[in-house]
Design a protein around this motif. Sequence first.
Motif, PDB file in Angstrom:
ATOM      1  N   MET A   1     -29.503  -1.749  25.035  1.00 51.84           N
ATOM      2  CA  MET A   1     -28.702  -1.406  23.864  1.00 51.84           C
ATOM      3  C   MET A   1     -27.226  -1.676  24.155  1.00 51.84           C
ATOM      4  O   MET A   1     -26.704  -1.280  25.189  1.00 51.84           O
ATOM      5  CB  MET A   1     -28.912   0.073  23.531  1.00 51.84           C
ATOM      6  CG  MET A   1     -28.217   0.507  22.289  1.00 51.84           C
ATOM      7  SD  MET A   1     -28.638   2.206  21.905  1.00 51.84           S
ATOM      8  CE  MET A   1     -27.053   2.788  21.449  1.00 51.84           C
ATOM      9  N   THR A   2     -26.571  -2.349  23.247  1.00 48.24           N
ATOM     10  CA  THR A   2     -25.161  -2.671  23.400  1.00 48.24           C
ATOM     11  C   THR A   2     -24.298  -1.503  22.958  1.00 48.24           C
ATOM     12  O   THR A   2     -24.565  -0.875  21.936  1.00 48.24           O
ATOM     13  CB  THR A   2     -24.821  -3.930  22.564  1.00 48.24           C
ATOM     14  OG1 THR A   2     -25.664  -5.002  22.989  1.00 48.24           O
ATOM     15  CG2 THR A   2     -23.382  -4.333  22.740  1.00 48.24           C
ATOM     16  N   SER A   3     -23.250  -1.226  23.714  1.00 51.19           N
ATOM     17  CA  SER A   3     -22.343  -0.133  23.354  1.00 51.19           C
ATOM     18  C   SER A   3     -21.501  -0.524  22.137  1.00 51.19           C
ATOM     19  O   SER A   3     -21.380  -1.706  21.800  1.00 51.19           O
ATOM     20  CB  SER A   3     -21.431   0.203  24.529  1.00 51.19           C
ATOM     21  OG  SER A   3     -20.437  -0.798  24.683  1.00 51.19           O
ATOM     22  N   LEU A   4     -20.933   0.470  21.500  1.00 52.91           N
ATOM     23  CA  LEU A   4     -20.063   0.212  20.346  1.00 52.91           C
ATOM     24  C   LEU A   4     -18.876  -0.652  20.759  1.00 52.91           C
ATOM     25  O   LEU A   4     -18.448  -1.534  20.014  1.00 52.91           O
ATOM     26  CB  LEU A   4     -19.575   1.538  19.757  1.00 52.91           C
ATOM     27  CG  LEU A   4     -20.654   2.426  19.143  1.00 52.91           C
ATOM     28  CD1 LEU A   4     -20.052   3.762  18.707  1.00 52.91           C
ATOM     29  CD2 LEU A   4     -21.338   1.745  17.981  1.00 52.91           C
ATOM     30  N   PHE A   5     -18.346  -0.414  21.953  1.00 52.40           N
ATOM     31  CA  PHE A   5     -17.221  -1.204  22.449  1.00 52.40           C
ATOM     32  C   PHE A   5     -17.608  -2.677  22.566  1.00 52.40           C
ATOM     33  O   PHE A   5     -16.890  -3.547  22.092  1.00 52.40           O
ATOM     34  CB  PHE A   5     -16.760  -0.658  23.805  1.00 52.40           C
ATOM     35  CG  PHE A   5     -15.671  -1.473  24.443  1.00 52.40           C
ATOM     36  CD1 PHE A   5     -14.370  -1.404  23.976  1.00 52.40           C
ATOM     37  CD2 PHE A   5     -15.942  -2.314  25.509  1.00 52.40           C
ATOM     38  CE1 PHE A   5     -13.361  -2.159  24.559  1.00 52.40           C
ATOM     39  CE2 PHE A   5     -14.952  -3.070  26.098  1.00 52.40           C
ATOM     40  CZ  PHE A   5     -13.654  -2.992  25.616  1.00 52.40           C
ATOM     41  N   LEU A   6     -18.777  -2.944  23.167  1.00 54.28           N
ATOM     42  CA  LEU A   6     -19.210  -4.329  23.357  1.00 54.28           C
ATOM     43  C   LEU A   6     -19.553  -5.003  22.036  1.00 54.28           C
ATOM     44  O   LEU A   6     -19.402  -6.221  21.906  1.00 54.28           O
ATOM     45  CB  LEU A   6     -20.393  -4.399  24.320  1.00 54.28           C
ATOM     46  CG  LEU A   6     -20.095  -3.986  25.765  1.00 54.28           C
ATOM     47  CD1 LEU A   6     -21.365  -4.016  26.601  1.00 54.28           C
ATOM     48  CD2 LEU A   6     -19.011  -4.835  26.389  1.00 54.28           C
ATOM     49  N   GLU A   7     -19.992  -4.240  21.039  1.00 53.26           N
ATOM     50  CA  GLU A   7     -20.243  -4.801  19.714  1.00 53.26           C
ATOM     51  C   GLU A   7     -18.969  -5.386  19.131  1.00 53.26           C
ATOM     52  O   GLU A   7     -18.997  -6.386  18.424  1.00 53.26           O
ATOM     53  CB  GLU A   7     -20.770  -3.729  18.751  1.00 53.26           C
ATOM     54  CG  GLU A   7     -22.218  -3.366  18.935  1.00 53.26           C
ATOM     55  CD  GLU A   7     -22.664  -2.299  17.940  1.00 53.26           C
ATOM     56  OE1 GLU A   7     -21.999  -2.116  16.892  1.00 53.26           O
ATOM     57  OE2 GLU A   7     -23.675  -1.646  18.223  1.00 53.26           O
ATOM     58  N   VAL A   8     -17.829  -4.753  19.431  1.00 50.38           N
ATOM     59  CA  VAL A   8     -16.551  -5.194  18.865  1.00 50.38           C
ATOM     60  C   VAL A   8     -15.911  -6.308  19.684  1.00 50.38           C
ATOM     61  O   VAL A   8     -15.508  -7.330  19.140  1.00 50.38           O
ATOM     62  CB  VAL A   8     -15.574  -3.995  18.727  1.00 50.38           C
ATOM     63  CG1 VAL A   8     -14.200  -4.461  18.283  1.00 50.38           C
ATOM     64  CG2 VAL A   8     -16.137  -2.962  17.765  1.00 50.38           C
ATOM     65  N   VAL A  17     -18.904  -4.286  32.838  1.00 47.12           N
ATOM     66  CA  VAL A  17     -18.512  -3.467  33.989  1.00 47.12           C
ATOM     67  C   VAL A  17     -17.438  -2.456  33.585  1.00 47.12           C
ATOM     68  O   VAL A  17     -17.533  -1.274  33.920  1.00 47.12           O
ATOM     69  CB  VAL A  17     -18.039  -4.365  35.165  1.00 47.12           C
ATOM     70  CG1 VAL A  17     -17.338  -3.551  36.235  1.00 47.12           C
ATOM     71  CG2 VAL A  17     -19.224  -5.118  35.744  1.00 47.12           C
ATOM     72  N   LEU A  18     -16.434  -2.905  32.856  1.00 44.32           N
ATOM     73  CA  LEU A  18     -15.379  -1.984  32.416  1.00 44.32           C
ATOM     74  C   LEU A  18     -15.931  -0.922  31.472  1.00 44.32           C
ATOM     75  O   LEU A  18     -15.534   0.248  31.533  1.00 44.32           O
ATOM     76  CB  LEU A  18     -14.237  -2.755  31.754  1.00 44.32           C
ATOM     77  CG  LEU A  18     -13.449  -3.674  32.684  1.00 44.32           C
ATOM     78  CD1 LEU A  18     -12.416  -4.470  31.891  1.00 44.32           C
ATOM     79  CD2 LEU A  18     -12.796  -2.905  33.814  1.00 44.32           C
ATOM     80  N   THR A  22     -15.820   2.998  32.435  1.00 49.04           N
ATOM     81  CA  THR A  22     -15.061   3.874  31.538  1.00 49.04           C
ATOM     82  C   THR A  22     -15.910   5.058  31.098  1.00 49.04           C
ATOM     83  O   THR A  22     -15.471   6.204  31.136  1.00 49.04           O
ATOM     84  CB  THR A  22     -14.563   3.089  30.307  1.00 49.04           C
ATOM     85  OG1 THR A  22     -13.698   2.041  30.759  1.00 49.04           O
ATOM     86  CG2 THR A  22     -13.800   3.979  29.349  1.00 49.04           C
ATOM     87  N   VAL A  23     -17.128   4.788  30.686  1.00 47.35           N
ATOM     88  CA  VAL A  23     -18.011   5.853  30.196  1.00 47.35           C
ATOM     89  C   VAL A  23     -18.462   6.767  31.332  1.00 47.35           C
ATOM     90  O   VAL A  23     -18.636   7.961  31.138  1.00 47.35           O
ATOM     91  CB  VAL A  23     -19.232   5.241  29.461  1.00 47.35           C
ATOM     92  CG1 VAL A  23     -20.247   6.304  29.094  1.00 47.35           C
ATOM     93  CG2 VAL A  23     -18.767   4.495  28.219  1.00 47.35           C
ATOM     94  N   ASN A  24     -18.624   6.212  32.519  1.00 48.47           N
ATOM     95  CA  ASN A  24     -19.133   6.969  33.667  1.00 48.47           C
ATOM     96  C   ASN A  24     -18.036   7.217  34.693  1.00 48.47           C
ATOM     97  O   ASN A  24     -18.224   7.000  35.884  1.00 48.47           O
ATOM     98  CB  ASN A  24     -20.304   6.211  34.303  1.00 48.47           C
ATOM     99  CG  ASN A  24     -21.441   6.035  33.334  1.00 48.47           C
ATOM    100  OD1 ASN A  24     -22.169   6.968  33.049  1.00 48.47           O
ATOM    101  ND2 ASN A  24     -21.576   4.835  32.794  1.00 48.47           N
ATOM    102  N   ASP A  25     -16.889   7.700  34.228  1.00 49.23           N
ATOM    103  CA  ASP A  25     -15.739   7.852  35.115  1.00 49.23           C
ATOM    104  C   ASP A  25     -15.733   9.141  35.935  1.00 49.23           C
ATOM    105  O   ASP A  25     -14.807   9.382  36.690  1.00 49.23           O
ATOM    106  CB  ASP A  25     -14.433   7.710  34.335  1.00 49.23           C
ATOM    107  CG  ASP A  25     -14.227   8.792  33.301  1.00 49.23           C
ATOM    108  OD1 ASP A  25     -15.136   9.608  33.068  1.00 49.23           O
ATOM    109  OD2 ASP A  25     -13.134   8.826  32.691  1.00 49.23           O
ATOM    110  N   LEU A  72     -12.652   3.233  38.412  1.00 49.19           N
ATOM    111  CA  LEU A  72     -11.422   2.722  37.799  1.00 49.19           C
ATOM    112  C   LEU A  72     -10.224   3.421  38.423  1.00 49.19           C
ATOM    113  O   LEU A  72     -10.275   4.617  38.730  1.00 49.19           O
ATOM    114  CB  LEU A  72     -11.425   2.978  36.288  1.00 49.19           C
ATOM    115  CG  LEU A  72     -12.341   2.104  35.445  1.00 49.19           C
ATOM    116  CD1 LEU A  72     -12.287   2.537  33.987  1.00 49.19           C
ATOM    117  CD2 LEU A  72     -11.979   0.634  35.565  1.00 49.19           C
ATOM    118  N   ASN A  73      -9.147   2.678  38.596  1.00 46.08           N
ATOM    119  CA  ASN A  73      -7.929   3.216  39.190  1.00 46.08           C
ATOM    120  C   ASN A  73      -7.113   3.913  38.104  1.00 46.08           C
ATOM    121  O   ASN A  73      -6.331   3.290  37.389  1.00 46.08           O
ATOM    122  CB  ASN A  73      -7.131   2.089  39.842  1.00 46.08           C
ATOM    123  CG  ASN A  73      -5.887   2.586  40.519  1.00 46.08           C
ATOM    124  OD1 ASN A  73      -5.584   3.773  40.495  1.00 46.08           O
ATOM    125  ND2 ASN A  73      -5.158   1.674  41.118  1.00 46.08           N
TER     126      ASN A  73
END
Length: 100
Positions: A1-8, A17-18, A22-25, A72-73
């Motif tokens: 399933m594609t995330s909403l972010f990747l849909e855009v 990867v980002l 981001t979701v699993n920070d 992520l830094n």
Amino acid sequence: MTSLFLEVVGDSPVFRVLDFLTVNDDFDYSMTDIAKLSGVGYSTLKLFWPRLEKENIVSETRLVGKAKMYKLNESNLSVKKFKEFYWAIVKNKINRKQNK
């Protein structure tokens, strides 16, 4: 399933990867886990990972056995701005779906 972010923004290995980081920070991950959990091939991840490290987008957090752990830094201003951008896109997409 594609995330909403990747849909855009589109589904590319770097964005996957980002998106995952981001979701699993809350946790740090090895490169093997990042590849597997983001759906990117390990060989593909190795192609662009040095650039993410060089630009301080990801940082090594600790060593577990021989595995380096990364996340992520958060101290990088670009990462902070990216996360704001990420969550703005997700919220906008949710609002648009609810208003249909």
